[in-house]
Design a protein around this motif. Structure first.
Motif, PDB file in Angstrom:
ATOM      1  N   GLN A  94      39.743  46.672  46.800  1.00 56.50           N
ATOM      2  CA  GLN A  94      38.672  46.015  47.297  1.00 56.50           C
ATOM      3  C   GLN A  94      37.758  45.306  46.489  1.00 56.50           C
ATOM      4  OE1 GLN A  94      36.291  48.529  50.063  1.00 56.50           O
ATOM      5  NE2 GLN A  94      35.008  46.949  50.691  1.00 56.50           N
ATOM      6  N   SER A  95      37.447  44.200  46.519  1.00 48.07           N
ATOM      7  CA  SER A  95      36.481  43.303  45.486  1.00 48.07           C
ATOM      8  C   SER A  95      35.183  43.789  45.815  1.00 48.07           C
ATOM      9  CB  SER A  95      36.933  41.890  45.636  1.00 48.07           C
ATOM     10  OG  SER A  95      35.924  41.355  44.795  1.00 48.07           O
ATOM     11  N   ARG A  96      34.613  43.854  44.806  1.00 47.48           N
ATOM     12  CA  ARG A  96      33.160  44.045  44.696  1.00 47.48           C
ATOM     13  C   ARG A  96      32.216  42.761  44.946  1.00 47.48           C
ATOM     14  NH1 ARG A  96      31.684  47.104  39.507  1.00 47.48           N
ATOM     15  NH2 ARG A  96      33.481  45.699  38.867  1.00 47.48           N
ATOM     16  N   ILE A  97      32.691  41.817  44.945  1.00 53.46           N
ATOM     17  CA  ILE A  97      32.236  40.404  45.018  1.00 53.46           C
ATOM     18  C   ILE A  97      32.923  39.633  45.890  1.00 53.46           C
ATOM     19  CG2 ILE A  97      31.076  40.424  42.699  1.00 53.46           C
ATOM     20  CD1 ILE A  97      32.993  38.602  41.730  1.00 53.46           C
ATOM     21  N   ASP A  98      32.221  38.573  46.391  1.00 52.80           N
ATOM     22  CA  ASP A  98      32.830  37.492  47.426  1.00 52.80           C
ATOM     23  C   ASP A  98      33.642  36.451  46.518  1.00 52.80           C
ATOM     24  OD1 ASP A  98      33.499  35.301  48.900  1.00 52.80           O
ATOM     25  OD2 ASP A  98      31.522  35.453  49.859  1.00 52.80           O
ATOM     26  N   PRO A  99      34.865  36.287  46.452  1.00 54.80           N
ATOM     27  CA  PRO A  99      35.313  35.391  45.545  1.00 54.80           C
ATOM     28  C   PRO A  99      35.037  33.985  45.405  1.00 54.80           C
ATOM     29  CG  PRO A  99      37.150  35.979  47.262  1.00 54.80           C
ATOM     30  CD  PRO A  99      35.962  37.043  47.211  1.00 54.80           C
ATOM     31  N   SER A 100      34.277  33.482  46.626  1.00 51.42           N
ATOM     32  CA  SER A 100      33.709  32.249  46.635  1.00 51.42           C
ATOM     33  C   SER A 100      32.660  31.904  45.670  1.00 51.42           C
ATOM     34  CB  SER A 100      33.178  32.025  48.343  1.00 51.42           C
ATOM     35  OG  SER A 100      32.084  32.548  48.605  1.00 51.42           O
ATOM     36  N   ILE A 101      32.128  32.648  44.963  1.00 52.72           N
ATOM     37  CA  ILE A 101      31.115  32.777  43.943  1.00 52.72           C
ATOM     38  C   ILE A 101      31.834  31.731  42.748  1.00 52.72           C
ATOM     39  CG2 ILE A 101      31.798  34.703  42.381  1.00 52.72           C
ATOM     40  CD1 ILE A 101      28.205  33.528  43.554  1.00 52.72           C
ATOM     41  N   LEU A 102      33.002  31.758  42.768  1.00 51.13           N
ATOM     42  CA  LEU A 102      33.447  30.855  41.869  1.00 51.13           C
ATOM     43  C   LEU A 102      33.648  29.457  42.255  1.00 51.13           C
ATOM     44  CD1 LEU A 102      36.677  32.832  40.587  1.00 51.13           C
ATOM     45  CD2 LEU A 102      34.168  32.962  39.672  1.00 51.13           C
ATOM     46  N   GLN A 103      33.192  29.219  43.403  1.00 58.28           N
ATOM     47  CA  GLN A 103      32.798  27.575  43.853  1.00 58.28           C
ATOM     48  C   GLN A 103      31.510  27.104  43.439  1.00 58.28           C
ATOM     49  OE1 GLN A 103      34.059  28.214  47.978  1.00 58.28           O
ATOM     50  NE2 GLN A 103      35.573  26.430  47.350  1.00 58.28           N
ATOM     51  N   ASP A 104      30.557  28.206  42.865  1.00 60.75           N
ATOM     52  CA  ASP A 104      29.212  28.048  42.515  1.00 60.75           C
ATOM     53  C   ASP A 104      29.012  27.659  41.199  1.00 60.75           C
ATOM     54  OD1 ASP A 104      25.977  28.431  43.062  1.00 60.75           O
ATOM     55  OD2 ASP A 104      26.671  29.399  41.308  1.00 60.75           O
ATOM     56  N   GLU A 105      28.519  26.475  40.771  1.00 59.32           N
ATOM     57  CA  GLU A 105      28.545  26.016  39.265  1.00 59.32           C
ATOM     58  C   GLU A 105      28.126  26.962  38.141  1.00 59.32           C
ATOM     59  OE1 GLU A 105      26.586  22.335  38.865  1.00 59.32           O
ATOM     60  OE2 GLU A 105      28.020  21.362  40.038  1.00 59.32           O
ATOM     61  N   THR A 106      27.019  27.664  38.438  1.00 59.36           N
ATOM     62  CA  THR A 106      26.621  28.651  37.489  1.00 59.36           C
ATOM     63  C   THR A 106      27.417  29.997  37.882  1.00 59.36           C
ATOM     64  OG1 THR A 106      24.157  27.761  37.838  1.00 59.36           O
ATOM     65  CG2 THR A 106      24.537  30.004  37.016  1.00 59.36           C
ATOM     66  N   TRP A 159      39.899  40.417  36.968  1.00 58.73           N
ATOM     67  CA  TRP A 159      39.099  40.606  38.200  1.00 58.73           C
ATOM     68  C   TRP A 159      37.968  41.700  37.815  1.00 58.73           C
ATOM     69  CZ3 TRP A 159      38.111  36.697  40.994  1.00 58.73           C
ATOM     70  CH2 TRP A 159      37.413  36.754  42.393  1.00 58.73           C
ATOM     71  N   ASP A 160      38.263  42.772  37.237  1.00 56.56           N
ATOM     72  CA  ASP A 160      37.239  43.880  36.837  1.00 56.56           C
ATOM     73  C   ASP A 160      36.132  43.125  36.088  1.00 56.56           C
ATOM     74  OD1 ASP A 160      38.887  45.604  37.978  1.00 56.56           O
ATOM     75  OD2 ASP A 160      39.671  46.487  36.403  1.00 56.56           O
ATOM     76  N   ALA A 161      36.642  42.467  34.946  1.00 59.21           N
ATOM     77  CA  ALA A 161      35.639  41.686  34.040  1.00 59.21           C
ATOM     78  C   ALA A 161      34.854  40.777  34.966  1.00 59.21           C
ATOM     79  CB  ALA A 161      36.356  41.093  32.828  1.00 59.21           C
ATOM     80  N   VAL A 162      35.300  39.858  35.683  1.00 57.84           N
ATOM     81  CA  VAL A 162      34.573  38.825  36.253  1.00 57.84           C
ATOM     82  C   VAL A 162      33.522  39.629  37.239  1.00 57.84           C
ATOM     83  CG1 VAL A 162      34.536  37.195  38.093  1.00 57.84           C
ATOM     84  CG2 VAL A 162      36.369  37.051  36.384  1.00 57.84           C
ATOM     85  N   GLU A 163      34.017  40.814  38.121  1.00 59.15           N
ATOM     86  CA  GLU A 163      33.051  41.503  39.074  1.00 59.15           C
ATOM     87  C   GLU A 163      31.747  42.125  38.336  1.00 59.15           C
ATOM     88  OE1 GLU A 163      35.410  43.503  42.331  1.00 59.15           O
ATOM     89  OE2 GLU A 163      35.804  44.387  40.602  1.00 59.15           O
ATOM     90  N   ASP A 164      32.070  42.467  36.892  1.00 57.23           N
ATOM     91  CA  ASP A 164      31.028  43.150  36.279  1.00 57.23           C
ATOM     92  C   ASP A 164      29.930  42.036  35.781  1.00 57.23           C
ATOM     93  OD1 ASP A 164      32.176  45.580  36.418  1.00 57.23           O
ATOM     94  OD2 ASP A 164      33.112  45.510  34.425  1.00 57.23           O
TER      95      ASP A 164
END
Length: 205
Positions: A94-106, A159-164
């Protein structure tokens, strides 16, 4: 690029390209009190506009500006060729974040702080990451049971690193790049959140 007066300036009028990290020759070309202003772009496509002041011991430090300027990336700072992105490879959780956050510029810019060697793409509702150097991969998508599911393979758990880093950014109120700063030395460079004593992420200098 740095001028003879000690001011560093990278803009469409002078260098017309972005850099992934601050080139170390700029540090010794700029005298104490001079500035380096440069658009920066990482391998995930996240951009920020750095404005650094040269201090002693060849150390430059400053913040990112409010402007989100972007220029074509300098050839020597481009990523390697990216292999095809494949979903569902590796261990699932299970992911701790919504992957769509990578569509946000910041959000994209923040994510690449944690995995500067990675490249990413987005297809339909899925995010893909790949680190060509290590062969590590990750993907994430909505789960049929609610939430999101992430897959990871390879020695680097992308993905672990991106979530953190995304969770750290969200807990800080999702600030713009201008709430971050950069310290550059001849040996290493790192981005910090809030002030130089805050959370930091090292760039591949």
């Amino acid at each position: 690029m740095p001028t003879s007066t000690g001011s560093g300036w990278c803009s469409g009028a002078s260098i017309s390209s972005s850099v992934r990290t601050i080139p170390w020759p700029w540090l010794w070309q700029v005298r104490v009190g001079g500035t380096i202003t440069a658009p920066m772009c990482g391998w995930m496509g996240g951009v920020a506009f750095a404005h650094l002041t040269m201090g002693g011991n060849d150390i430059a430090q400053g913040r990112f500006l409010n402007e989100d300027l972007f220029f074509m990336t300098a050839r020597s700072h481009l990523p390697p060729p990216r292999p095809p992105m494949v979903s569902g490879l590796g261990e699932a959780r299970q992911s701790r974040i919504d992957p769509s956050i990578l569509q946000d510029e910041t959000g994209t810019w923040v994510a690449q702080l944690a995995v500067p060697q990675a490249q990413h793409s987005w297809s339909d509702d899925r995010a893909f990451l790949v680190d060509v150097g290590t062969g590590s991969r990750a993907s994430a998508k909505p789960s049929p049971d609610g939430g999101w599911v992430a897959y990871q393979s390879g020695p680097v758990r992308l993905w672990d690193a991106v979530e953190d880093v995304i969770l750290t950014w969200q807990e800080a109120g999702r600030p713009h790049q201008s709430e971050f700063g950069l310290t550059a030395t001849p040996d290493e460079q790192w981005v910090w959140l809030g002030d130089p004593s805050g959370p930091r992420w090292y760039l591949p200098a």
